[in-house]
Design an enzyme around this catalytic site. Structure first.
Site, mmCIF file in Angstrom:
data_model
loop_
_atom_site.group_PDB
_atom_site.id
_atom_site.type_symbol
_atom_site.label_atom_id
_atom_site.label_comp_id
_atom_site.label_asym_id
_atom_site.label_seq_id
_atom_site.Cartn_x
_atom_site.Cartn_y
_atom_site.Cartn_z
ATOM 1 N N SER A 19 -1.173 -3.431 10.425
ATOM 2 C CA SER A 19 -0.822 -4.347 9.338
ATOM 3 C C SER A 19 0.426 -5.158 9.676
ATOM 4 C CB SER A 19 -0.578 -3.536 8.069
ATOM 5 O OG SER A 19 -1.733 -2.782 7.771
ATOM 6 N N ASP A 22 -9.110 -9.818 9.221
ATOM 7 C CA ASP A 22 -8.633 -8.468 8.901
ATOM 8 C C ASP A 22 -9.655 -7.354 9.169
ATOM 9 O OD1 ASP A 22 -6.358 -6.974 7.858
ATOM 10 O OD2 ASP A 22 -7.548 -6.574 6.071
ATOM 11 N N TYR A 78 -1.279 -3.664 -7.144
ATOM 12 C CA TYR A 78 -1.007 -4.400 -5.909
ATOM 13 C C TYR A 78 -2.204 -4.446 -4.961
ATOM 14 C CZ TYR A 78 0.588 -6.098 -1.562
ATOM 15 O OH TYR A 78 0.673 -6.868 -0.443
ATOM 16 N N ARG A 120 2.161 -12.063 -0.454
ATOM 17 C CA ARG A 120 0.860 -12.424 0.130
ATOM 18 C C ARG A 120 0.263 -13.641 -0.552
ATOM 19 N NH1 ARG A 120 -1.534 -8.780 4.277
ATOM 20 N NH2 ARG A 120 0.107 -7.242 4.532
ATOM 21 N N LYS A 157 -9.555 -2.537 1.710
ATOM 22 C CA LYS A 157 -9.281 -1.387 2.568
ATOM 23 C C LYS A 157 -10.056 -0.147 2.103
ATOM 24 C CE LYS A 157 -7.020 -3.819 5.242
ATOM 25 N NZ LYS A 157 -5.664 -4.080 5.566
ATOM 26 N N ARG A 180 0.843 -1.190 0.000
ATOM 27 C CA ARG A 180 0.000 0.000 0.000
ATOM 28 C C ARG A 180 0.882 1.245 0.000
ATOM 29 N NH1 ARG A 180 -1.830 0.826 4.390
ATOM 30 N NH2 ARG A 180 -1.121 -0.982 5.547
ATOM 31 N N HIS A 203 -10.488 -2.392 11.653
ATOM 32 C CA HIS A 203 -9.384 -3.237 11.168
ATOM 33 C C HIS A 203 -9.151 -4.344 12.207
ATOM 34 C CE1 HIS A 203 -4.936 -3.277 9.504
ATOM 35 N NE2 HIS A 203 -5.676 -4.178 8.925
ATOM 36 N N CYS A 236 0.928 -7.324 11.982
ATOM 37 C CA CYS A 236 1.220 -7.419 13.413
ATOM 38 C C CYS A 236 0.484 -8.575 14.076
ATOM 39 C CB CYS A 236 0.887 -6.112 14.115
ATOM 40 S SG CYS A 236 2.044 -4.799 13.689
#
Ligand code: GTP
Ligand code: SPV
Ligand code: MN
Length: 593
Positions: free
Chosen positions: A251, A280, A200, A374, A209, A72, A229, A253
């Site tokens: 993100s 998420d 991406y 990912r 998002k 991002r 989130h 974590c």
């Protein structure tokens, strides 16, 4: 006018965008197996995707993004609200008229020689009162195939929308993947998203998002619900009773890992199980019984690959064994499978690293997979997917958990004194940055509720919205609010807490607190466990009682410095800072004296 659907507002908007971007072909995505299969074949024929070993990884593919397009881009993400104040001090802002003009200039004619794919999708189970519908226009097959995993796509969505105008408009144009002209723009007041010059994940899978957090957080503010989130997990106790927790970590974590955790052996033997509802994003609303209920608006996992292995997260790994798209991982040329750092200790010797260059698995300065590589895996593949995953009513939430990466300062776990103090605890979150966004890694920054990059309006209003929701809840029914830190380090730089499956030991304490079953010590920042109350059965050698005590310690000196940082951060909000939070900060300072 062409009739893509029976909805006039949809047809009109699509027609308008066709006139702007001028595609050669137009394809409506119906979500059928045949159409998906044809698109996979087409993407493989152009090199956009690589078909992997179909015996070992059926229906799995590899995609490589441009090397300048791997995460991002927060610096190029804008909230285009009518005024800068509506976007607030933590968002980039652009005037909507200027933004539309700039974006249309970039998008104009950009589909020439390309196909426009029209993706009708639902965030949340089709027809649920929580769910919302979007249309994404894209010139990328990779986006289509990812959206077909991450959301509910197809004609049933168009049917569910009927003639309503309540749907999110999303335009994605790959253009030339020019990072100087890359923009991810949200127009919350117009239900519109425009993303240009990226290919991406988080920049282009507009349901994720851009919609499910930035636009939806704004919708939630206006309509009385919340988009967060947050992962959602269910802890099944030996009695068979399941309690649900929502947790917000920034993100990369640990949300995916916590959402799918495997209980330690001692817990398994007693009959504990953990069920994943989401990894998420959570959409949260009050139910008729006065409790808060959450759904996962997504239909798949866009998970961090590096570090995912048989030991750390076997459930996520299992979810990637079929129907998965891998992005920016290494390709093992011997058996046409994928590899990433931390999968196992045997990097393939005959391979290609994530950019497609030959790689022998040895060079220490070169990684096989990008740190933010990912997997896009269907939720239904996950062995621990919750039976409530499709429940249109969502699941009742017992606890909200905030957390982040803090080498020092934040204890392993602490509980807020009440709802408003819990909002304060979320608002003061800070975490070391990760590879999920472009820019420096490992720098501590404030990331309130893990929403810093995702809040679609003024963060001050967002905090007030949290406080207002609390006012509508009976304190007995409101989720209890906690903070955790799996990432505390000792003086040698080693993680003090084993993490992963052992995090259930902390969740058990959290749920026992919710059920009033365990005592706690009051400290300046809230309540911390008595070290003896965290179950160490099976890890007594690894984590001594003294080490646990050290992880639970609250260092007043460090917290005083932290409080200064919080005051500085809060000052940015001017009169948008809720008085409740200013008062909570004053209480913290008082407690630290
Ligand atoms: P996004 O998808 O970016 O929102 O991230 P996420 O929060 O789902 O992160 P994820 O679970 O994929 O975790 C990313 C990184 O955190 C991986 O490198 C993991 O190995 C690491 N990690 C996850 N849980 C733990 C833990 O309990 N302890 C430690 N030390 N590391 C962890
Ligand atoms: C995150 O960065 O928090 C993600 C990945 O979950 S992305 O979809 O790229 O935003
Ligand atoms: Mn995320």
């Amino acid at each position: 006018m062409q009739k893509f659907t029976n909805n006039a507002s949809v047809n009109e908007w699509i027609e308008d965008k066709i006139n702007l971007v001028k595609p050669d072909n137009i394809v409506l995505i119906d979500g059928s197996k045949e159409q998906i299969e044809a698109l996979r074949a087409e993407a493989c024929s152009t090199g956009e995707m690589i078909k992997l070993n179909q015996d070992l990884l059926p229906d799995c593919y590899l995609h490589r993004t441009a090397v300048n397009d791997v995460a991002r881009v927060e610096g190029r993400t804008f909230i285009c609200a009518p005024t800068k104040e509506l976007a607030g001090p933590t968002n980039n802002w652009m005037d909507p008229d200027e933004a539309y003009k700039m974006l249309y200039d970039i998008a104009r004619d950009s589909y020439k020689g390309r196909t426009m794919y029209i993706i009708p999708y639902s965030m949340g189970p089709v027809g649920s009162r929580f769910s919302k519908i979007g249309f994404e226009l894209t010139d990328s097959i990779y986006v289509v195939l990812n959206m077909c995993i991450m959301t509910r796509v197809g004609l049933k969505v168009i049917e569910a929308l009927g003639d309503s105008n309540d749907w999110v408009r999303g335009l994605h144009c790959k253009c030339a993947i020019d990072e100087e002209k890359r923009y991810i723009c949200q127009f919350p007041q117009d239900n519109t998203i425009i993303s240009v010059n990226s290919g991406y994940g988080g920049n282009v899978l507009l349901g994720k998002k851009c919609f499910a957090l930035r636009i939806a957080s704004y919708q939630g503010w206006k309509e009385g619900w919340q988009a967060e989130h947050m992962l959602i997990l269910g802890v099944e106790k030996p009695t068979g009773e399941v309690e649900y927790i929502c947790a917000a970590f920034p993100s990369a974590c640990g949300k995916t890992n916590l959402a799918m955790l495997i209980p330690p052996k001692a817990y398994q033997e007693k009959g504990y199980k953990v069920w994943c509802v989401g990894d998420d994003i959570s959409w949260i609303r009050k139910g008729e019984d006065g409790r808060l209920y959450a759904i996962n608006p997504e239909n798949g996992f866009f998970g961090v690959a590096p570090g995912t292995n048989e030991k750390s997260n076997p459930n996520a790994l299992a979810a990637t064994r079929k129907g998965t798209i891998f992005t920016n991982v290494a390709l093992n040329l011997d058996n046409n499978t994928v590899w990433w750092e931390g999968l196992d200790k045997n990097p393939p010797a005959n391979a290609m690293e994530w950019t497609g260059k030959p790689w022998n698995g040895q060079t220490s300065d070169q990684k096989g997979a990008h740190p933010n590589s990912r997997f896009t895996a269907p939720a239904e593949n996950c062995p621990c997917i919750s039976s409530e995953f499709e429940n249109p009513q969502g699941v009742p939430i017992s606890a909200f958990v905030f957390g982040g990466r803090r080498a020092k300062l934040a204890p392993l776990v602490y509980q807020s004194r009440d709802w408003n103090h819990g909002v304060f605890v979320g608002s003061i979150m800070a975490s070391e940055t990760t590879a999920a966004a472009s820019g420096a890694v490992g720098v501590v920054r404030r990331d309130p509720m893990a929403m810093l990059p995702f809040c679609g309006y003024n963060m001050g209003d967002y905090w007030q919205h949290w406080i207002d929701i609390g006012k509508t809840l009976d304190p007995d029914k409101a989720p209890k609010i906690f903070n955790v830190n799996w990432f505390r380090k000792d003086d040698d730089g080693n993680f003090m807490w084993p993490g992963f499956g052992d995090n259930l030991r902390v969740l058990e304490w959290i749920l026992d607190r919710c059920d009033g079953k365990v005592d706690a010590d009051e400290v300046p920042i809230g309540y911390v466990p008595k070290a003896e109350d965290i179950n160490r059965e099976g890890i007594e050698d690894e984590v001594s009682l003294d080490s646990l005590k050290a992880m639970l310690e609250v260092d007043k000196g460090l917290w005083k410095t932290e409080a200064e940082g919080i005051a500085e951060f809060y000052a940015k909000f001017g009169d948008k800072l809720p008085k409740v939070l200013a008062d909570e900060l004053a209480t913290l300072n008082e407690n630290l004296k």
